[in-house]
Scaffold this motif. Sequence first.
Motif, PDB file in Angstrom:
ATOM      1  N   HIS A  39       0.426   3.086   3.704  1.00  0.00           N
ATOM      2  CA  HIS A  39       0.649   2.055   4.730  1.00  0.00           C
ATOM      3  C   HIS A  39       1.481   0.866   4.772  1.00  0.00           C
ATOM      4  CE1 HIS A  39      -2.879   3.994   6.435  1.00  0.00           C
ATOM      5  NE2 HIS A  39      -3.528   3.566   5.302  1.00  0.00           N
ATOM      6  N   SER A  75      -5.474  -8.118   4.588  1.00  0.00           N
ATOM      7  CA  SER A  75      -6.878  -8.070   4.856  1.00  0.00           C
ATOM      8  C   SER A  75      -7.480  -9.547   4.788  1.00  0.00           C
ATOM      9  CB  SER A  75      -7.739  -7.166   3.651  1.00  0.00           C
ATOM     10  OG  SER A  75      -7.332  -7.808   2.530  1.00  0.00           O
ATOM     11  N   HIS A  86       0.897  -1.341  -0.203  1.00  0.00           N
ATOM     12  CA  HIS A  86       0.024   0.084  -0.164  1.00  0.00           C
ATOM     13  C   HIS A  86       0.882   1.155  -0.042  1.00  0.00           C
ATOM     14  CE1 HIS A  86      -2.968   3.045   1.487  1.00  0.00           C
ATOM     15  NE2 HIS A  86      -3.896   2.192   1.089  1.00  0.00           N
ATOM     16  N   ALA A  91      -9.886   2.411   8.425  1.00  0.00           N
ATOM     17  CA  ALA A  91     -10.034   1.471   7.329  1.00  0.00           C
ATOM     18  C   ALA A  91     -10.258   0.051   7.913  1.00  0.00           C
ATOM     19  CB  ALA A  91      -8.873   1.434   6.524  1.00  0.00           C
ATOM     20  N   LEU A 104      -8.697  -3.523   7.327  1.00  0.00           N
ATOM     21  CA  LEU A 104      -7.235  -3.373   6.960  1.00  0.00           C
ATOM     22  C   LEU A 104      -6.184  -3.368   7.899  1.00  0.00           C
ATOM     23  CD1 LEU A 104      -5.516  -3.101   4.035  1.00  0.00           C
ATOM     24  CD2 LEU A 104      -5.859  -0.567   4.460  1.00  0.00           C
TER      25      LEU A 104
END
Length: 153
Positions: free
Chosen positions: A15, A20, A12, A45, A48
Amino acid sequence: MRLGTHFAFGDHEEHGFVASFTSSLPAHLAHWYLEREQFERVPGAPGLYRLSEPERDGVRRTRQAVHDLRRHGYTVQADIRLDPSLSAGPPCPARPNGLQERRSRLAQAAAAGRTTQRSGPLTTSPPAARPIPPKPTYAPTVHLTAATGGRSR
């Protein structure tokens, strides 16, 4: 995501290494596994998770998480560089330990008919056995005194 997938791992931009889980797995169980693999929830989120301290060998730790979850029987989808079954691990540096050189020297010595060990005279007789002492012909006698009911002196 493929049908039947339990976890998904990837990169990501904000992040770092993320994971997930799908609805085929109870949320509390997925949370428990991901926390044990050093992933933490991403605030704002839901569902996540990000790897804690990704700068500390993040690729290897994420690959290990993928491997561990698969070993527990879960179906895991991961990016190519995070999937241990699709990409090779980092090369291990080879440290010279002198074993190859030593083997080479021994092979050369064997070919030349020399030996590095000293040899003593060859003996054909078996080693001498230690003699067994004879059994005693008497039995030691032990005299016990009976207690008289009081304190012993």
